[in-house]
Structures are given as structure tokens and as C-alpha cells.
Design a protein around this motif. Structure first.
Motif, PDB file in Angstrom:
ATOM      1  N   ALA A 333       0.813  -1.223   0.000  1.00 10.80           N
ATOM      2  CA  ALA A 333       0.000   0.000   0.000  1.00 10.80           C
ATOM      3  C   ALA A 333       0.842   1.267   0.000  1.00 10.80           C
ATOM      4  CB  ALA A 333      -0.927  -0.012   1.218  1.00 10.80           C
ATOM      5  N   ASP A 334       2.105   1.177   0.447  1.00 14.27           N
ATOM      6  CA  ASP A 334       2.959   2.365   0.511  1.00 14.27           C
ATOM      7  C   ASP A 334       3.727   2.598  -0.789  1.00 14.27           C
ATOM      8  OD1 ASP A 334       4.407   0.047   0.846  1.00 14.27           O
ATOM      9  OD2 ASP A 334       5.825   0.892   2.294  1.00 14.27           O
ATOM     10  N   HIS A 335       3.362   1.885  -1.854  1.00 10.28           N
ATOM     11  CA  HIS A 335       4.094   1.991  -3.117  1.00 10.28           C
ATOM     12  C   HIS A 335       3.263   2.598  -4.243  1.00 10.28           C
ATOM     13  CE1 HIS A 335       6.816  -0.714  -1.013  1.00 10.28           C
ATOM     14  NE2 HIS A 335       7.706  -0.547  -1.971  1.00 10.28           N
ATOM     15  N   HIS A 336       2.244   3.383  -3.913  1.00  9.46           N
ATOM     16  CA  HIS A 336       1.396   3.968  -4.958  1.00  9.46           C
ATOM     17  C   HIS A 336       2.211   4.787  -5.962  1.00  9.46           C
ATOM     18  CE1 HIS A 336      -2.815   3.004  -4.144  1.00  9.46           C
ATOM     19  NE2 HIS A 336      -2.514   3.014  -2.859  1.00  9.46           N
ATOM     20  N   GLY A 337       3.246   5.468  -5.467  1.00  9.85           N
ATOM     21  CA  GLY A 337       4.036   6.301  -6.356  1.00  9.85           C
ATOM     22  C   GLY A 337       4.782   5.530  -7.422  1.00  9.85           C
ATOM     23  N   TYR A 338       4.945   4.226  -7.207  1.00  4.48           N
ATOM     24  CA  TYR A 338       5.697   3.435  -8.168  1.00  4.48           C
ATOM     25  C   TYR A 338       4.908   3.154  -9.443  1.00  4.48           C
ATOM     26  CZ  TYR A 338       9.609   2.484  -5.060  1.00  4.48           C
ATOM     27  OH  TYR A 338      10.724   2.618  -4.279  1.00  4.48           O
ATOM     28  N   VAL A 339       3.597   3.274  -9.378  1.00  9.24           N
ATOM     29  CA  VAL A 339       2.778   2.930 -10.538  1.00  9.24           C
ATOM     30  C   VAL A 339       3.205   3.754 -11.752  1.00  9.24           C
ATOM     31  CG1 VAL A 339       0.457   2.839 -11.481  1.00  9.24           C
ATOM     32  CG2 VAL A 339       0.837   2.276  -9.066  1.00  9.24           C
ATOM     33  N   VAL A 340       3.163   5.075 -11.619  1.00  3.72           N
ATOM     34  CA  VAL A 340       3.498   5.948 -12.747  1.00  3.72           C
ATOM     35  C   VAL A 340       5.000   5.907 -13.029  1.00  3.72           C
ATOM     36  CG1 VAL A 340       3.384   8.294 -13.651  1.00  3.72           C
ATOM     37  CG2 VAL A 340       1.517   7.415 -12.252  1.00  3.72           C
ATOM     38  N   ARG A 341       5.822   5.756 -11.988  1.00  5.68           N
ATOM     39  CA  ARG A 341       7.271   5.707 -12.205  1.00  5.68           C
ATOM     40  C   ARG A 341       7.651   4.551 -13.115  1.00  5.68           C
ATOM     41  NH1 ARG A 341       9.642   6.457  -6.089  1.00  5.68           N
ATOM     42  NH2 ARG A 341       7.884   7.728  -5.394  1.00  5.68           N
ATOM     43  N   LEU A 342       7.056   3.401 -12.869  1.00  6.62           N
ATOM     44  CA  LEU A 342       7.398   2.223 -13.670  1.00  6.62           C
ATOM     45  C   LEU A 342       6.862   2.334 -15.092  1.00  6.62           C
ATOM     46  CD1 LEU A 342       6.874  -0.564 -10.994  1.00  6.62           C
ATOM     47  CD2 LEU A 342       9.037   0.101 -12.030  1.00  6.62           C
ATOM     48  N   THR A 343       5.632   2.808 -15.240  1.00  8.77           N
ATOM     49  CA  THR A 343       5.092   2.959 -16.599  1.00  8.77           C
ATOM     50  C   THR A 343       5.861   4.036 -17.360  1.00  8.77           C
ATOM     51  OG1 THR A 343       3.385   4.474 -15.779  1.00  8.77           O
ATOM     52  CG2 THR A 343       2.785   2.146 -15.977  1.00  8.77           C
ATOM     53  N   ALA A 344       6.293   5.088 -16.653  1.00  9.37           N
ATOM     54  CA  ALA A 344       7.082   6.141 -17.299  1.00  9.37           C
ATOM     55  C   ALA A 344       8.439   5.596 -17.725  1.00  9.37           C
ATOM     56  CB  ALA A 344       7.255   7.322 -16.348  1.00  9.37           C
ATOM     57  N   ALA A 345       9.051   4.781 -16.862  1.00 10.30           N
ATOM     58  CA  ALA A 345      10.347   4.196 -17.199  1.00 10.30           C
ATOM     59  C   ALA A 345      10.230   3.302 -18.426  1.00 10.30           C
ATOM     60  CB  ALA A 345      10.880   3.404 -16.013  1.00 10.30           C
ATOM     61  N   ALA A 346       9.151   2.532 -18.497  1.00  8.29           N
ATOM     62  CA  ALA A 346       8.948   1.654 -19.657  1.00  8.29           C
ATOM     63  C   ALA A 346       8.823   2.488 -20.930  1.00  8.29           C
ATOM     64  CB  ALA A 346       7.702   0.796 -19.449  1.00  8.29           C
ATOM     65  N   ALA A 347       8.012   3.536 -20.868  1.00  7.37           N
ATOM     66  CA  ALA A 347       7.816   4.389 -22.049  1.00  7.37           C
ATOM     67  C   ALA A 347       9.119   5.070 -22.455  1.00  7.37           C
ATOM     68  CB  ALA A 347       6.731   5.420 -21.758  1.00  7.37           C
ATOM     69  N   ALA A 348       9.904   5.508 -21.473  1.00  3.74           N
ATOM     70  CA  ALA A 348      11.177   6.171 -21.778  1.00  3.74           C
ATOM     71  C   ALA A 348      12.153   5.238 -22.468  1.00  3.74           C
ATOM     72  CB  ALA A 348      11.789   6.720 -20.494  1.00  3.74           C
ATOM     73  N   LEU A 349      12.025   3.940 -22.185  1.00  3.39           N
ATOM     74  CA  LEU A 349      12.883   2.936 -22.815  1.00  3.39           C
ATOM     75  C   LEU A 349      12.313   2.425 -24.134  1.00  3.39           C
ATOM     76  CD1 LEU A 349      13.870   0.908 -19.618  1.00  3.39           C
ATOM     77  CD2 LEU A 349      15.453   2.183 -21.085  1.00  3.39           C
ATOM     78  N   GLY A 350      11.126   2.927 -24.506  1.00  9.91           N
ATOM     79  CA  GLY A 350      10.543   2.557 -25.790  1.00  9.91           C
ATOM     80  C   GLY A 350       9.553   1.425 -25.756  1.00  9.91           C
ATOM     81  N   GLU A 357       2.026  -3.290 -15.507  1.00  8.82           N
ATOM     82  CA  GLU A 357       0.822  -3.236 -14.681  1.00  8.82           C
ATOM     83  C   GLU A 357       1.241  -3.369 -13.219  1.00  8.82           C
ATOM     84  OE1 GLU A 357      -3.382  -5.771 -14.348  1.00  8.82           O
ATOM     85  OE2 GLU A 357      -1.882  -6.257 -15.866  1.00  8.82           O
ATOM     86  N   VAL A 358       0.743  -2.477 -12.382  1.00  8.43           N
ATOM     87  CA  VAL A 358       1.085  -2.488 -10.965  1.00  8.43           C
ATOM     88  C   VAL A 358      -0.184  -2.691 -10.145  1.00  8.43           C
ATOM     89  CG1 VAL A 358       2.174  -1.264  -9.051  1.00  8.43           C
ATOM     90  CG2 VAL A 358       3.024  -0.935 -11.399  1.00  8.43           C
ATOM     91  N   LEU A 359      -0.195  -3.729  -9.342  1.00  9.13           N
ATOM     92  CA  LEU A 359      -1.313  -3.988  -8.440  1.00  9.13           C
ATOM     93  C   LEU A 359      -0.891  -3.590  -7.031  1.00  9.13           C
ATOM     94  CD1 LEU A 359      -2.354  -7.555  -9.677  1.00  9.13           C
ATOM     95  CD2 LEU A 359      -3.116  -5.332 -10.518  1.00  9.13           C
TER      96      LEU A 359
END
Length: 550
Positions: A333-350, A357-359
Motif C-alpha cells: 500500500a505504501d508503493h502507490h508512487g511506483y505505478v506511474v514511475r514504472l510505466t514512465a520508465a517503460a515508455a522512456a525505454l521505448g 501493470e502495478v497492483l
């Protein structure tokens, strides 16, 4: 006929009706919605297809429903079709079509409920991933149960799933763990921010016994030795604990390997080259706001050290490089901020952001004697996976953690899980399976066998309700996989158990005394065999045993 079979039939009939009336069949959805009416007097199933497409065709939904009802009623396997409300169509199946699901279940056996909707998905499923600084606590225990069940459900729908555990063995928490072991071994107070508890004392004592002379080493060398041996001991403990809990992983990846293999440096260079990493204030920043984040993230700090996200980015790229096309992270529950960080990292890498997907899972609270059981990991009073299993057993622990959506906090009532009654949901489901197994043994003693060919004789309301509930299982599994909600399987099993118990109360399965066995007895035995099979299949999907005796 399962709901999926019926949906396919209705779609085909609807398509024919639209063609005959020169209407655009392209408006048809891929899957026609079929649901069980709340009131069984309204029929076996209902569809809202006329409401879905009527206006798009320029036809009043109720008028379209009238056309469709006439065509549905004429289709093989459908006994009647009636229009209700603004455009619903209520359906009753012919007895042979409804009851054919029994033969399907008995023929497919363990494969009933499995499908191929996700055959193109190559999924990396990462869950638990607890720091190796202590035993797995309740939050990690919830993910151990839910993650394993989700992997089973996704596999049942055709996905190729790799379960992966990411050991966070790099960074400050490991340094604090090592210093805590060192202090415990030398009988010194726990360092500030360190770890305490009996497990720290036990590990420290074990290392001292296994590594002669460790206390005579210099400070840096001694702490490093405690780090290496302590982390290895915790790894072994965590793996053994998870295995006993019925959760095993295909791959164990160490965070430290991202740095040792040069993957972090490789990712940094790639992001610099494609313009998604820029320098400011002496640090290097990811342009994560370009991909939906609320702020850009530091990847390399001004002192040259990698920020925590650097390892995450390298790990994400490593997963894609290994051939996965969909990454699922299960985080606390304390990792909500990781959702956008991970999707942003994926997009930045192409990579497509949608391929990540983050649950997020919520907290677990233990209740005993009406009072919460307190937890504090660093104080050493944490309730662990081992503790929970010791208190209620593996089956009750897993089931109680899986049966609720991860979106909500849950209270685990230890007293309830020890009860052998219908109040205890796992006991209720397992008892239904054991009851069916006992029925099968009693039938064998009488020389009576099931006869699926006689199921047309099953016309009692509770028989039909049980048959339709059994037929719902494949759709439940498919929905659980699509929505990443394995708790739906548990709730279905509880409903199925209740439906079976009501059927058993109303319908005599075996002949009494000197009565001659009839085809109805044999048909009901087939129905019971199908119910036992589906209960077993469902319990297997959540990693809970299906006992034959209780």
C-alpha cells in the motif's frame, strides 16, 4: 451449455437477424452479455444485447428484443425466450442443453474452466519481493497467497507465466541489517534504525558458530561478513517458508545483480542517448513528467551514486530483454508512487506503458479474542507467515488472504478460522468437497455408478440451480484472470458449496434401504461428480487442498 456457449449462440443468431433485416452487424460486440437473473422465475439466463445495440441501429431496443426473442426461441438448445422491461430477453434452456454441462465437466475433468484467451501473453509476475532483513510479515504473506493464485488463474487462461522474486539486497536496509547482526553478536545495543528481535539474535549466533574468528576481524570486514552470511540465511529461510506455504518461484533475481552485471550503467547510457535523461544541479533526471509522472525523478544523484529507481529501471529492461510482453508488479500500500514511475520508465525505454501493470495491496490485520494482534517488525514482535500458518494452517491462511479483493484492508479472525462450521469459509468449501467424496464412496459400496446420459431427468429447481452454477465456472475463471482478481474464484466456490448443500437437502441422491436404484439416482450421481470436480478445480486454482475426508 455453458454461459460462454450460450453467448456464442446468441451472437450468431443476432448476426443472422441483423443480416436478414439489412441492419449493420458490425455493431455487434465480440461477446454477447449473458447473466443469471436474480429471480429464477424470470428464466435461466438473460441478455441485454438489444439494449446495447438498438439505438446504434436506429431501432427501438424493445422492438429489436422482440425480433431477437423469436429467433432465439427457434434456436437449438433454447426452450423459450421472452422480452422483459425496456429490451431484456429472458431465456430458458432446453433440458438437454442445460444438462449437457455435466457431461462436459466429466469429460474435461481437471481442464474444465481452463481456456486460451491469454495464449499470447508472456507474463512476468513479480510478487512478495520482501527485503531479506527479516521473516515475511503479513503484508508479504498476503501477496504470497494472492500472487500465487493469480499466477494459477492466468496460466489457466493460457498465459505463459513466470513467477519472480526480487531480492532487495542492495542499499541502506541491508547495511542496517548487517550492523544489527554485528551488534547482536557483540552484545551491543541495536544501532539506530536497525533491526531487533529474537531472529536477529538467532542469526547472529548462528553466524558466529559457522564462521570461526569472525569477531576478530576488522570493523568493515566483520560487518561485510555478517551482511553476506546474514542475507544468505534469510534468503534460505524465506524460500523454505514460501515453499511450505505452497508458493514457489521460477526465478529469483538479486537487486545487486543489476549493478554487478552493468545493467544499471547500460540503462543510464541508453536513456542519455535517447534524450530521456538530462543533467541538472549535478544530478541526472528521468523525464518522467513526459510520461504522466507528477515530477521528474533522479536516477543518478549529484554524488554519482545511483538512486533507488536506477535499479528498478534496469530490472524492468532486463525483464523485457528476457522476452516478456507483459509485466505485473504486486506491491504494498505504501508503493502507490511506483505505478506511474514504472510505466514512465517503460515508455522512456521505448516499451508500451500498457505492458507494465502495478497492483497495489492493502493492509492485513489479525484479530484474536476480538482484539487486534499488534505488529512491529523492527521491534521483533512482527506476526510472520510462519506464525499465521502455525495458528490456523496453510489452507485457512491462504484462503482467508485470497478471498477478498486486494484493494481493501482485511481483518483475519483467528478464532473464526479455527472453527469447523459453515461460518468458516474455507471449511465450508472443503466440507462440500469431502461430503461429495463420501457420497461417491457410499455409491461405490452400493455398486451404483453415475450415468451422465440420464441427466435429462434432472428437472428439480435445485438441480437446475446447481447445474447452472457449475456452468458459470469457466466465465468466473476468465473474469478473475482479466481483472487480476483471484478472490472471485473463492467467492464462486462459496456460492457453489451453498448451492450444493441446498440441492443435497432437497434431493435424495442414493436409494434408501432396500429401494431399487433408478436412473434419477444415477443422474444425480453424475451431477454430484461434476460438482466435486469443479470444487476441486477451483480449490486448486487458489492453491488450497480439496480433502476427501474431514
Amino acid at each position: 451449455m455453458t454461459p460462454a456457449d450460450l453467448a456464442a449462440l446468441l451472437r450468431g443468431v443476432t448476426q443472422t437477424v441483423l443480416h436478414e433485416r439489412d441492419l449493420d452487424a458490425a455493431v455487434l460486440p465480440e461477446m454477447v452479455t449473458v447473466e443469471r437473473p436474480r429471480n429464477p422465475d424470470h428464466g435461466d439466463y438473460a441478455t441485454n444485447i438489444a439494449l446495447q445495440i438498438g439505438k446504434r441501429l436506429g431501432v427501438a431496443p424493445r422492438e429489436l428484443a422482440q425480433w431477437l426473442a423469436e429467433a432465439f426461441a427457434a434456436a437449438d438448445g433454447i426452450d423459450s425466450a421472452d422480452v422483459a422491461g425496456p429490451g431484456f430477453v429472458n431465456l430458458r434452456l432446453a433440458a438437454a442443453a442445460q444438462n449437457s454441462v455435466i457431461a462436459t465437466i466429466l469429460e474435461q475433468a481437471a481442464d474444465f474452466g481452463r481456456g486460451g484467451d491469454l495464449a499470447d501473453s508472456v507474463v512476468n509476475l513479480e510478487f512478495v519481493s520482501a527485503n531479506p532483513t527479516g521473516p515475511i510479515h503479513l503484508g508479504g504473506t498476503r501477496w504470497a497467497a494472492v500472487g500465487d493464485a493469480l499466477g494459477r488463474v492466468l496460466s489457466a487462461c493460457g498465459a505463459t507465466v513466470t513467477r519472480e522474486y526480487y531480492f532487495n539486497d542492495h542499499g541502506g536496509q541491508i547495511d542496517r541489517f548487517a550492523r544489527s547482526l554485528d551488534a547482536a553478536a557483540r552484545r551491543l545495543p541495536t544501532p539506530e534504525g536497525g533491526y531487533a528481535g529474537e531472529y536477529i539474535d538467532d542469526i547472529a549466533a548462528r553466524i558466529v558458530a559457522e564462521v570461526p574468528g569472525i569477531l576478530a576481524l576488522g570493523d568493515d570486514e566483520r560487518v561485510e561478513a555478517f551482511r553476506a552470511h546474514g542475507v544468505a540465511i534469510m534468503f534460505d529461510h524465506i524460500k523454505a517458508t514460501l515453499h511450505q506455504f505452497g508458493t514457489d518461484f521460477d526465478v529469483y533475481t538479486h537487486e545487486n545483480s543489476m549493478f554487478e552485471r552493468g545493467l544499471v550503467e547500460e540503462c543510464v547510457n541508453e536513456l542519455k542517448a535517447n534524450g530521456n535523461l538530462y543533467e541538472a544541479d549535478g544530478a541526472w533526471w528521468l523525464r518522467s513528467t513526459d510520461y504522466g509522472d507528477d515530477k521528474d525523478r533522479v536516477v543518478l544523484k549529484s554524488d554519482g551514486d545511483a538512486a533507488y529507481i536506477a535499479g528498478d529501471i534496469a530490472y524492468l529492461k532486463d525483464k523485457f530483454d528476457r522476452g516478456f510482453n507483459h509485466l505485473i508488479y504486486m506491491l504494498g500500500a505504501d508503493h502507490h508512487g511506483y505505478v506511474v514511475r514504472l510505466t514512465a520508465a517503460a515508455a522512456a525505454l521505448g516499451y508500451p506503458a500498457s505492458s507494465v501493470e502495478v497492483l497495489i495491496g492493502q493492509m492485513v490485520n489479525l484479530v484474536k479474542d476480538g482484539q487486534p494482534v499488534k505488529m512491529s517488525k523492527r521491534a521483533g514482535t512482527v506476526v510472520t507467515l510462519d506464525d499465521l500458518v502455525e495458528m490456523v494452517g496453510v489452507d485457512a491462511a491462504r484462503y482467508s488472504l485470497i478471498r477478498s479483493s486486494v484493494d481493501v484492508n482485511i481483518d483475519i479472525d483467528l478464532d473464526l478460522l479455527r472453527k469447523q462450521s459453515s461460518e468458516n469459509p474455507v471449511y465450508y468449501v472443503q466440507y462440500a468437497h469431502a461430503r461429495l467424496a463420501a457420497l461417491g464412496r457410499n455409491a461405490a459400496d452400493l455398486g451404483l455408478s453415475a450415468d451422465p446420459s440420464a441427466v435429462a431427468l434432472l428437472t428439480e429447481p435445485t438441480e437446475g440451480d446447481l447445474i447452472r452454477t457449475l456452468g458459470d465456472f469457466p466465465a468466473v475463471v476468465a473474469t478473475a484472470a482479466e481483472l487480476r482478481e483471484p478472490h472471485r474464484v473463492c467467492r464462486y466456490l462459496e456460492a457453489l458449496a451453498g448451492t450444493y448443500h441446498r440441492f443435497y437437502t432437497q434431493c435424495r441422491v442414493l436409494p434408501m434401504g432396500d429401494e431399487e436404484a433408478t436412473d434419477v439416482n444415477r443422474a444425480r450421481l453424475a451431477l454430484c461428480a461434476a460438482a466435486r470436480q469443479v470444487l476441486g478445480n477451483g480449490l486448486d486454482l487458489v492453491g488450497v487442498s480439496a480433502p476427501d475426508r474431514m
